[in-house]
Design an enzyme around this catalytic site. Structure first.
Site, PDB file in Angstrom:
ATOM      1  CG  HIS A  59      54.407  53.232  58.352  1.00  0.00           C
ATOM      2  ND1 HIS A  59      54.161  51.874  58.228  1.00  0.00           N
ATOM      3  CD2 HIS A  59      55.579  53.454  57.710  1.00  0.00           C
ATOM      4  CE1 HIS A  59      55.139  51.309  57.551  1.00  0.00           C
ATOM      5  NE2 HIS A  59      56.006  52.240  57.219  1.00  0.00           N
ATOM      6  NE  ARG A  90      68.863  63.085  50.316  1.00  0.00           N
ATOM      7  CZ  ARG A  90      67.932  63.848  50.895  1.00  0.00           C
ATOM      8  NH1 ARG A  90      66.786  63.323  51.298  1.00  0.00           N
ATOM      9  NH2 ARG A  90      68.149  65.144  51.069  1.00  0.00           N
ATOM     10  CB  SER A 101      65.350  59.550  52.141  1.00  0.00           C
ATOM     11  OG  SER A 101      65.616  60.652  51.299  1.00  0.00           O
TER      12      SER A 101
END
Length: 347
Positions: free
Chosen positions: A126, A301, A304
């Site tokens: 990440h 969003r 996303s």
């Protein structure tokens, strides 16, 4: 881009060092360039999969571009997102941290990624780097962390040593504080374990005060930061340079690990354990992750925001690893904070 519902140890003051008038454009351009560089390198590394881009707009202001690779040779799913949003009303999670920003419009931009490899011997990873402005209030935040499913000390050491090198180019105390902060942040309280082997995590960096500005005044990161004291003030340019260096350190930190591990054969046992451990990723991102909270509170969003979740995952009631197994070693050693940057192979 993230926020937190908890109060930081040290309340940050408005920085006397204001950003340049073109600060937003410069950070936005860098974040897009970082997305481009990483997606191009990952496409070449995977060799089969390609990123598909969705551009989106936020009705209140701003938007972004989400790039997702699915069903590749190496990556089962890889998402690399860029966003920049602005608006007149700050979300509650920001005001809880920085009440002095109230009454100002805000701007936030950043690049984030989560890569879920197919092979259980390749770790999930990440990254997120971000910038925030609200009137005279501004800061940088971000970091990167590694989540292995099987224990390879040399991989954890390489990842940490590469990130440490990027930190040391800018300040000798960045890595010691931000590594401890990462161990503290990517921690599942309800499981009493870290999400992986950590890396870097920092937030609310505006060049003033102590380095640690997290919610735990008695933790390792706060204790170390307090011992260091307040470093010399750093201006906007200093911190932007640090974020750029850290972002560009990602590929050399992660790609060699993938190249070492993706060809190792595995079976159902390793795959099932990988899917079980992916459940921890889901738990963290839905319960604790500040980027998820910020994105949802600012009407980002949804597709996303939730791109970080793995495509396949499983839970198992009461799982316990077999004693003296690789899975047990992951729990016993790799899910507890270690001094990875100083690890050396035994002769």
């Amino acid at each position: 881009m993230v926020t937190n519902s908890q109060t930081p140890t040290v309340k940050a003051k408005i920085s006397p060092s204001l950003p340049a008038t073109d600060a937003k454009a410069r950070v936005s351009n860098f974040m897009k360039q970082l997305q481009d560089e990483i997606t191009q390198a990952l496409t070449k590394l995977d060799g089969v999969g390609e990123f598909h881009e969705d551009s989106w707009e936020r009705p209140e202001g701003g938007g972004g571009r989400s790039r997702v690779l699915r069903d590749g040779a190496i990556f089962e799913q890889a998402g690399v997102n860029f966003s920049e949003v602005w608006g007149s009303h700050l979300p509650p999670s920001i005001l809880a941290q920085r009440p002095e920003a109230e009454g100002h419009g805000f701007y936030a931009t950043g690049t984030s990624l989560v890569l879920h490899p197919r092979n259980p011997y390749v770790p999930t990873v990440h990254l997120n780097y971000r910038y925030f402005e609200a009137g005279p209030v501004w800061w940088f935040g971000g970091g990167a962390d590694l989540t292995p499913y099987y224990p390879f000390a040399e991989d954890a050491a390489h990842f940490h040593q590469t990130l440490k090198g990027a930190c040391d180019e800018h300040h000798p105390e960045y890595y010691p504080v931000f590594k401890r902060w990462c161990d503290e942040y990517f921690y599942l309280k309800h499981r009493d374990e870290t999400r992986g082997v950590g890396g870097l995590f920092f937030d609310y960096q505006d060049g003033q005060g102590v380095l640690y500005r997290g919610p735990n005044p008695k933790g390792e990161a706060a204790n170390y930061s307090n011992q260091v004291g307040e470093p010399a003030p750093r201006d906007w340019e200093d911190l932007f340079s640090f974020v750029k260096g850290s972002g560009k350190a990602f590929l050399p930190a992660y790609v060699p690990i993938v190249e070492r591990r993706h060809g190792i054969e595995y079976g159902d046992r390793q795959r099932n354990f990988q899917l079980y451990r992916r459940g921890r990723y889901v738990e963290f991102n839905l319960v604790y992750d500040r980027g998820t909270i910020f994105g949802l509170q600012t009407n980002g969003r949804t597709e996303s925001i939730l791109m970080s979740l793995p495509p396949l995952v499983r839970w198992e009631y009461g799982y316990q690893p077999e004693p003296n197994s690789p899975e047990a070693e992951l729990y016993d050693t790799f899910l507890k904070p270690q001094d990875w940057s100083n690890w050396t192979a035994k002769q």
